[in-house]
Enzyme design. Structure first.
Site, PDB file in Angstrom:
ATOM      1  CB  SER A 193      -0.672   0.021   1.671  1.00  0.00           C
ATOM      2  OG  SER A 193      -1.232   1.094   1.570  1.00  0.00           O
ATOM      3  CE1 TYR A 201      -3.625  -2.200   4.768  1.00  0.00           C
ATOM      4  CE2 TYR A 201      -3.416  -0.111   4.354  1.00  0.00           C
ATOM      5  CZ  TYR A 201      -3.477  -1.040   4.402  1.00  0.00           C
ATOM      6  OH  TYR A 201      -4.132  -1.333   2.816  1.00  0.00           O
TER       7      TYR A 201
END
Length: 245
Positions: A121, A134
Site C-alpha cells: 500500500s 497497517y
C-alpha cells in the site's frame, strides 16, 4: 484478467468458501477446466502450502505467478490496540505473504523462472497516523519483497511489490462503500499485469500513489526542505482523525 490473456490454469484462494465457490463458478462458465478454488487460511502456513501445492498440480507441475493479495485495512489509536490485534495484523498482512513465498520458491527455483507479487500500500511510504498497524505491516512487506528481489534474481525468480491505489473491493465493506476516487478492480488488474510483464520492482497502479510516494516520502527523506510540508500535512491528518473527521 489472466484468463483473458490466455492463462492455462488459475487457482483462486479465499477463506470464505461461499465467495470462493461463487467466483470459481462464474469464471469456469467462461473458461471451462481452467479455474480451481482452494479454501485457504493465510494465517496458517500448512494451509498456504497446501494451496500452493494444489495450484502447482493444477498447472501441470508449473507455478508461474503467485499473487499474495490477502489483507486487512487496519486502523485505530495505538493505545487501544493490544498484542492480539498486532499479531492478527501481521498474521494476515505479512506472514500470509511470507508463507506463500516459502511454498512457491521450490517450484520456481526448479523451473528457474517465476514471479511473486505482494500487495502492499502507499502507506508503506507515507505512514498515516492512527493506522500504525497497517503502516507497519505494509512497510515490512515492502522491505521483504525488495530484499528478496535481488536475493533470487540469479535464480530467475522475480519479485514485485504492488501499490494498488484505492480500489473498490470488499476491503471497504465495513465502511459501507468505497471512496468516490476508488478505481475498479479491472483497471487495477490490468495495470498490475502490465507492471508484472515489465518486471517492475514496485508497481504503482495510480499516479496519485506514485506522486505521493515520491514527493512526500522520498522527498522528506532526502530533501530537508520538504520535511516541514510533510509534517504539517500529517499533523493535520492526525488532528482530523482524532476529531472523528
Amino acid at each position: 484478467a489472466m484468463l483473458e490473456m490466455g492463462a492455462r490454469a488459475v487457482t483462486l484462494a479465499d477463506i470464505n468458501e461461499a465467495n470462493l465457490a461463487k467466483h470459481v463458478e462464474r469464471l469456469s462458465a467462461r473458461y471451462p477446466g481452467k479455474v480451481k478454488g482452494v479454501r485457504t487460511d493465510v494465517t496458517k502456513e500448512e494451509s498456504v502450502k497446501a494451496m500452493v501445492d494444489n495450484a502447482a498440480a493444477f498447472g501441470s507441475g508449473r507455478l508461474d505467478l503467485l499473487f499474495n493479495n490477502a489483507g486487512l485495512g487496519l486502523g485505530g489509536a495505538f493505545d487501544e490496540l493490544g498484542n492480539e490485534d498486532w499479531a492478527k495484523a501481521f498474521g494476515i498482512n505479512f506472514y500470509g505473504a511470507l508463507y506463500g513465498i516459502r511454498a512457491a520458491l521450490p517450484y520456481m527455483k526448479a523451473q528457474k523462472d517465476g514471479h511473486i507479487l505482494n500487495t502492499a500500500s502507499g502507506i508503506a511510504f507515507v505512514n498515516f497516523p492512527l493506522q500504525s498497524m497497517y503502516a507497519a505491516t505494509k512497510a515490512a512487506l515492502l522491505g521483504m519483497t525488495n530484499s528478496l528481489r535481488f536475493e533470487y534474481w540469479d535464480d530467475g525468480i522475480r519479485f514485485s511489490t504492488i501499490i494498488p491505489g484505492t480500489v473498490a473491493t470488499a476491503i471497504w465493506d465495513r465502511a459501507g462503500k468505497a471512496p468516490a476516487n476508488a478505481i475498479m478492480p479491472e483497471e487495477c488488474a490490468a495495470a498490475v499485469l502490465k507492471g508484472a510483464e515489465e518486471n517492475r520492482r514496485v508497481i504503482f497502479v495510480t499516479e496519485d500513489d506514485r506522486n505521493g510516494c515520491v514527493n512526500m516520502a522520498l522527498g522528506a527523506a532526502y530533501m530537508p526542505s520538504a520535511e516541514a510540508g510533510l509534517t504539517t500535512y500529517l499533523l493535520g491528518v492526525a488532528k482530523a482523525r482524532k476529531a472523528g473527521d
